[in-house]
Enzyme design. Structure first.
Site, mmCIF file in Angstrom:
data_model
loop_
_atom_site.group_PDB
_atom_site.id
_atom_site.type_symbol
_atom_site.label_atom_id
_atom_site.label_comp_id
_atom_site.label_asym_id
_atom_site.label_seq_id
_atom_site.Cartn_x
_atom_site.Cartn_y
_atom_site.Cartn_z
ATOM 1 N N SER A 43 0.828 -1.204 0.000
ATOM 2 C CA SER A 43 0.000 0.000 0.000
ATOM 3 C C SER A 43 0.866 1.260 0.000
ATOM 4 C CB SER A 43 -0.969 -0.054 1.182
ATOM 5 O OG SER A 43 -2.059 0.806 0.976
ATOM 6 N N ASP A 155 -5.394 -3.932 -2.301
ATOM 7 C CA ASP A 155 -4.362 -3.505 -1.358
ATOM 8 C C ASP A 155 -3.604 -4.686 -0.747
ATOM 9 O OD1 ASP A 155 -3.048 -2.426 1.005
ATOM 10 O OD2 ASP A 155 -4.417 -0.721 0.864
#
Length: 265
Positions: A43, A155
């Site tokens: 991320s 993510d």
């Protein structure tokens, strides 16, 4: 007899806006000339890992971050698989990485995402860095997943918030992990005002216990105190950067001792 020089890996974790502390951490590691032989990231951690691997000047990046506003990378869409289309953020990544491929980077970089189809972790190490970043930051419910090659990518923090194990798998003898989610006891955030706050703060709670079991695999953990910072607030980067610098400075002596004292079998 002196040990051989260890291969040092840096594992940068997820944390949305709290991840701006990575910038401060990297400023201090660079200033102290800490050798980093490979970088892994999930991320927002993958974003700053990519910027490091591209060889950016982090003092200049700080000025950029202080001017960055959410409107620069958010493009709302009619919700289907996410509230934000993700095209604007990918274009920003192309600009920041100079549209480089992994093969063109100064330091080996490994970016973590998750395929919802197979439920497995996907580690990018070839091809477009910007495309890999786009996949790794696709927070479920907020960003639309990156759909490519039969994969539905979201993510990396869904399965691996701080990719310490990836750093080990890629050859790191020592791993410095940066945890930007909490830092100390969790305190009340200032407000919960919208769907972004609800999703991000809920994800915070969901993975807190899981990370407590994996973080022990790192040799050094840099953990800025960020628990009072709303992970949705990208509009005030200064505080996170300052706290990142402070946390890194406090660990520098330990990092130097660990590297200098390493003895490879």
């Amino acid at each position: 007899m002196a040990g051989k020089k260890p291969r040092v890996g840096l594992a940068l974790g997820a944390g949305a806006a709290r991840g701006l502390a990575h910038l401060g951490v990297l400023q201090e590691l660079i200033k102290a000339q800490i050798p980093i032989d490979l970088v892994t990231g999930s991320s927002i951690g993958s974003v700053f890992g990519a910027l490091y691997a591209c060889g950016h000047d982090f003092d200049r990046l700080e000025r950029f971050a202080l001017e960055l506003k959410q409107k620069h990378f958010i493009d709302f869409t009619v919700p289907r698989m996410g509230l934000i289309r993700g095209n604007k953020v990918e274009e920003m990544f192309k600009l920041l990485t100079q549209n480089k491929t992994f093969e063109e980077l100064n330091v080996p970089l490994y970016i973590v995402s998750v395929d919802l189809v197979t439920g497995e972790k996907v580690v990018f190490e070839t091809g477009s860095v910007a495309k890999a970043l786009r996949a790794s930051v696709a927070i479920p419910g907020i960003f639309q997943p990156l759909v490519t090659d039969g994969k539905v990518l979201v993510d990396g923090a869904v399965l691996d918030r701080i990719p310490i194990g990836v750093a080990r798998e890629k050859g790191a003898d020592l791993v410095i992990a940066v945890d930007v989610k909490y830092g100390g006891e969790r305190r009340k955030v200032q407000s919960v005002n919208n769907i972004f706050d609800v999703i991000l703060l809920s994800l915070d709670l969901l993975d807190r216990e899981l990370v407590s079991h994996t973080i022990v695999d790192a040799d050094i953990v840099i953990r800025p105190e960020l628990s009072d910072i709303n992970p949705n607030n990208f509009d005030d980067a200064h505080e996170g950067i300052v706290r990142g610098r402070k946390a890194a400075r406090e660990m520098l002596d330990d990092i130097v001792k660990l590297i200098e004292g390493y003895k490879k079998e």
